[in-house]
Scaffold this motif. Structure first.
Motif, mmCIF file in Angstrom:
data_model
loop_
_atom_site.group_PDB
_atom_site.id
_atom_site.type_symbol
_atom_site.label_atom_id
_atom_site.label_comp_id
_atom_site.label_asym_id
_atom_site.label_seq_id
_atom_site.Cartn_x
_atom_site.Cartn_y
_atom_site.Cartn_z
ATOM 1 N N TRP A 147 9.330 -9.480 -16.814
ATOM 2 C CA TRP A 147 9.347 -10.885 -17.245
ATOM 3 C C TRP A 147 9.074 -11.838 -16.080
ATOM 4 O O TRP A 147 8.223 -12.727 -16.160
ATOM 5 N N VAL A 148 9.794 -11.658 -14.979
ATOM 6 C CA VAL A 148 9.694 -12.601 -13.864
ATOM 7 C C VAL A 148 8.298 -12.582 -13.233
ATOM 8 O O VAL A 148 7.722 -13.629 -12.927
ATOM 9 N N LEU A 149 7.739 -11.387 -13.046
ATOM 10 C CA LEU A 149 6.446 -11.271 -12.382
ATOM 11 C C LEU A 149 5.275 -11.230 -13.366
ATOM 12 O O LEU A 149 4.119 -11.121 -12.939
ATOM 13 N N ARG A 150 5.583 -11.306 -14.661
ATOM 14 C CA ARG A 150 4.546 -11.255 -15.696
ATOM 15 C C ARG A 150 3.694 -9.994 -15.538
ATOM 16 O O ARG A 150 2.471 -10.027 -15.598
ATOM 17 N N LEU A 151 4.399 -8.892 -15.333
ATOM 18 C CA LEU A 151 3.733 -7.612 -15.100
ATOM 19 C C LEU A 151 3.542 -6.851 -16.413
ATOM 20 O O LEU A 151 4.498 -6.706 -17.184
ATOM 21 N N PRO A 152 2.380 -6.329 -16.670
ATOM 22 C CA PRO A 152 2.154 -5.511 -17.863
ATOM 23 C C PRO A 152 2.514 -4.054 -17.615
ATOM 24 O O PRO A 152 1.751 -3.139 -17.935
ATOM 25 N N LEU A 153 3.673 -3.820 -17.014
ATOM 26 C CA LEU A 153 4.119 -2.466 -16.692
ATOM 27 C C LEU A 153 5.526 -2.272 -17.237
ATOM 28 O O LEU A 153 6.364 -3.175 -17.144
ATOM 29 N N ARG A 154 5.799 -1.080 -17.741
ATOM 30 C CA ARG A 154 7.114 -0.800 -18.300
ATOM 31 C C ARG A 154 8.039 -0.096 -17.306
ATOM 32 O O ARG A 154 9.240 -0.032 -17.528
ATOM 33 N N ASP A 155 7.467 0.434 -16.239
ATOM 34 C CA ASP A 155 8.297 1.125 -15.240
ATOM 35 C C ASP A 155 7.741 0.825 -13.849
ATOM 36 O O ASP A 155 7.293 1.723 -13.135
ATOM 37 N N ALA A 156 7.800 -0.454 -13.466
ATOM 38 C CA ALA A 156 7.242 -0.873 -12.180
ATOM 39 C C ALA A 156 8.005 -0.293 -11.001
ATOM 40 O O ALA A 156 7.486 -0.244 -9.887
ATOM 41 N N THR A 157 9.249 0.152 -11.223
ATOM 42 C CA THR A 157 10.044 0.708 -10.127
ATOM 43 C C THR A 157 9.826 2.208 -9.941
ATOM 44 O O THR A 157 10.429 2.809 -9.054
ATOM 45 N N SER A 158 8.974 2.802 -10.755
ATOM 46 C CA SER A 158 8.763 4.245 -10.655
ATOM 47 C C SER A 158 8.289 4.651 -9.267
ATOM 48 O O SER A 158 7.352 4.075 -8.716
ATOM 49 N N GLY A 159 8.924 5.688 -8.732
ATOM 50 C CA GLY A 159 8.527 6.200 -7.425
ATOM 51 C C GLY A 159 7.695 7.454 -7.496
ATOM 52 O O GLY A 159 7.458 8.098 -6.469
ATOM 53 N N PHE A 160 7.267 7.823 -8.707
ATOM 54 C CA PHE A 160 6.381 8.983 -8.896
ATOM 55 C C PHE A 160 5.041 8.421 -9.321
ATOM 56 O O PHE A 160 4.871 7.944 -10.443
ATOM 57 N N ARG A 161 4.078 8.425 -8.404
ATOM 58 C CA ARG A 161 2.803 7.769 -8.679
ATOM 59 C C ARG A 161 1.695 8.397 -7.850
ATOM 60 O O ARG A 161 1.949 9.029 -6.826
ATOM 61 N N ALA A 162 0.469 8.206 -8.315
ATOM 62 C CA ALA A 162 -0.709 8.718 -7.615
ATOM 63 C C ALA A 162 -1.723 7.597 -7.497
ATOM 64 O O ALA A 162 -1.884 6.792 -8.426
ATOM 65 N N ALA A 163 -2.409 7.540 -6.362
ATOM 66 C CA ALA A 163 -3.355 6.459 -6.111
ATOM 67 C C ALA A 163 -4.594 6.982 -5.408
ATOM 68 O O ALA A 163 -4.535 7.936 -4.629
ATOM 69 N N ARG A 164 -5.699 6.339 -5.707
ATOM 70 C CA ARG A 164 -6.921 6.616 -4.953
ATOM 71 C C ARG A 164 -6.766 6.051 -3.543
ATOM 72 O O ARG A 164 -6.211 4.961 -3.337
ATOM 73 N N ALA A 165 -7.286 6.775 -2.574
ATOM 74 C CA ALA A 165 -7.184 6.323 -1.179
ATOM 75 C C ALA A 165 -7.888 4.993 -0.976
ATOM 76 O O ALA A 165 -7.461 4.179 -0.144
ATOM 77 N N GLU A 166 -8.954 4.733 -1.735
ATOM 78 C CA GLU A 166 -9.662 3.460 -1.596
ATOM 79 C C GLU A 166 -8.755 2.278 -1.911
ATOM 80 O O GLU A 166 -8.863 1.222 -1.284
ATOM 81 N N LEU A 167 -7.839 2.453 -2.873
ATOM 82 C CA LEU A 167 -6.905 1.379 -3.190
ATOM 83 C C LEU A 167 -5.928 1.164 -2.046
ATOM 84 O O LEU A 167 -5.624 0.024 -1.682
ATOM 85 N N ILE A 168 -5.442 2.240 -1.475
ATOM 86 C CA ILE A 168 -4.525 2.124 -0.337
ATOM 87 C C ILE A 168 -5.185 1.341 0.787
ATOM 88 O O ILE A 168 -4.571 0.474 1.422
ATOM 89 N N ASP A 169 -6.466 1.590 1.019
ATOM 90 C CA ASP A 169 -7.186 0.891 2.086
ATOM 91 C C ASP A 169 -7.316 -0.597 1.799
ATOM 92 O O ASP A 169 -7.380 -1.413 2.730
ATOM 93 N N ARG A 170 -7.363 -0.978 0.519
ATOM 94 C CA ARG A 170 -7.580 -2.380 0.143
ATOM 95 C C ARG A 170 -6.323 -3.229 0.235
ATOM 96 O O ARG A 170 -6.412 -4.462 0.314
ATOM 97 N N LEU A 171 -5.160 -2.606 0.192
ATOM 98 C CA LEU A 171 -3.918 -3.373 0.104
ATOM 99 C C LEU A 171 -3.308 -3.599 1.493
ATOM 100 O O LEU A 171 -3.338 -2.713 2.338
ATOM 101 N N PRO A 172 -2.725 -4.787 1.706
ATOM 102 C CA PRO A 172 -2.182 -5.135 3.033
ATOM 103 C C PRO A 172 -0.775 -4.582 3.243
ATOM 104 O O PRO A 172 0.213 -5.324 3.225
ATOM 105 N N PHE A 173 -0.664 -3.288 3.455
ATOM 106 C CA PHE A 173 0.663 -2.695 3.578
ATOM 107 C C PHE A 173 1.416 -3.181 4.817
ATOM 108 O O PHE A 173 2.646 -3.082 4.864
ATOM 109 N N ASP A 174 0.709 -3.700 5.793
ATOM 110 C CA ASP A 174 1.405 -4.253 6.961
ATOM 111 C C ASP A 174 2.252 -5.464 6.590
ATOM 112 O O ASP A 174 3.188 -5.813 7.310
ATOM 113 N N GLU A 175 1.935 -6.098 5.457
ATOM 114 C CA GLU A 175 2.685 -7.272 5.000
ATOM 115 C C GLU A 175 3.849 -6.901 4.089
ATOM 116 O O GLU A 175 4.639 -7.771 3.709
#
Length: 257
Positions: A147-175
């Motif tokens: 509700w607060v973040l207007r996220l279309p996700l039902r389990d945003a806190t899930s810690g079991f996830r898989a991602a393409r490496a290209e996405l990891i490169d695009r996101l500012p994880f240093d922030e």
């Protein structure tokens, strides 16, 4: 989804669980590699990881000097993965609550997504053996985050996830400063705002059988505080001149909602 798969497994005092999780992982996805990111566990988890790495070229270990939070452990693991050329990065807990047997479902879903969340709260997802108060806290926290973040996700806190490496490169994880499970909300939100294709697939989450949970009041407090601040900033961006909010793309929903 093809390519080299690395499963990043942060550990702190998981000596009773680590070998079991690695066995289950390699029985389910034999070609996957695992990176154990150990925060100087005093119970010998790091030594167990080293022994497995010496015996199995699919297992790698990254030792950190002290316990510094889940978020920082994952960021360190992501950096290591990109330095070593992996194409797919997976997050998985070391306590056995995330079923390695369902990892093939997450990897298959990456064919049409950039980030796949293993979700407890979409149709087909389940939680087993959790105390009622933990389940209530998780469900309320996810509803609040949605509700607060207007996220279309039902389990945003899930810690079991898989991602393409290209996405990891695009996101500012240093922030990304979040340390507890709020880290999962933080970077899923950033991924959506960056236009990533995000989907959820059902998983069965099972309470750990050995060891102690790392959940604490401070971790919960960090999550509620950060999500609230982000939500306020997000809504202010709708009203302040020149601060238009980037659109949040809607992910595919396996339940069709």
């Amino acid at each position: 989804m093809t390519g080299r798969v690395l499963v990043v497994i942060p550990t702190y005092n998981e000596a009773e669980n680590l070998a079991r999780v690695l066995d289950r992982l390699h029985a389910s996805v034999p070609e996957a590699h695992a990176l154990v990111v150990d925060d100087a566990s005093p119970d010998g988890t790091g030594a167990i990881a080293d022994e497995r790495a010496a015996a199995d070229p699919r297992v790698h270990v990254l030792h950190r000097s002290a316990k510094a939070g889940l978020g920082r452990a994952y960021v360190a693991g992501f950096r290591w993965a990109r330095e070593h050329g992996y194409d797919v990065l997976v997050e998985m807990d070391a306590d056995g609550s995330h079923p390695p047997e369902q990892l093939p479902d997450l990897l298959a879903a990456l064919a049409d997504a950039d980030l796949v969340l293993g979700s407890r709260y979409v149709d087909g997802g389940r939680v087993e053996d959790w105390p009622a108060h933990r389940l209530l806290l998780s469900r309320v926290g996810n509803r609040y985050t949605r509700w607060v973040l207007r996220l279309p996700l039902r389990d945003a806190t899930s810690g079991f996830r898989a991602a393409r490496a290209e996405l990891i490169d695009r996101l500012p994880f240093d922030e990304v400063a979040s340390e507890g499970y709020c880290f999962q909300v933080d970077w899923a939100w950033r991924a959506l705002r960056a236009g990533a294709r995000v989907t959820e697939v059902p998983i069965t989450f099972t309470e750990r059988a050995f060891g102690r949970s790392k959940m604490s009041g401070s971790i919960v407090g960090e999550a509620w505080a950060r999500v609230t601040v982000w939500g306020v900033q997000d809504r202010l961006a709708d009203w302040l001149p020149g601060r238009a909010r980037p659109p949040v793309t809607r992910p595919a929903d396996p339940a069709g909602r």
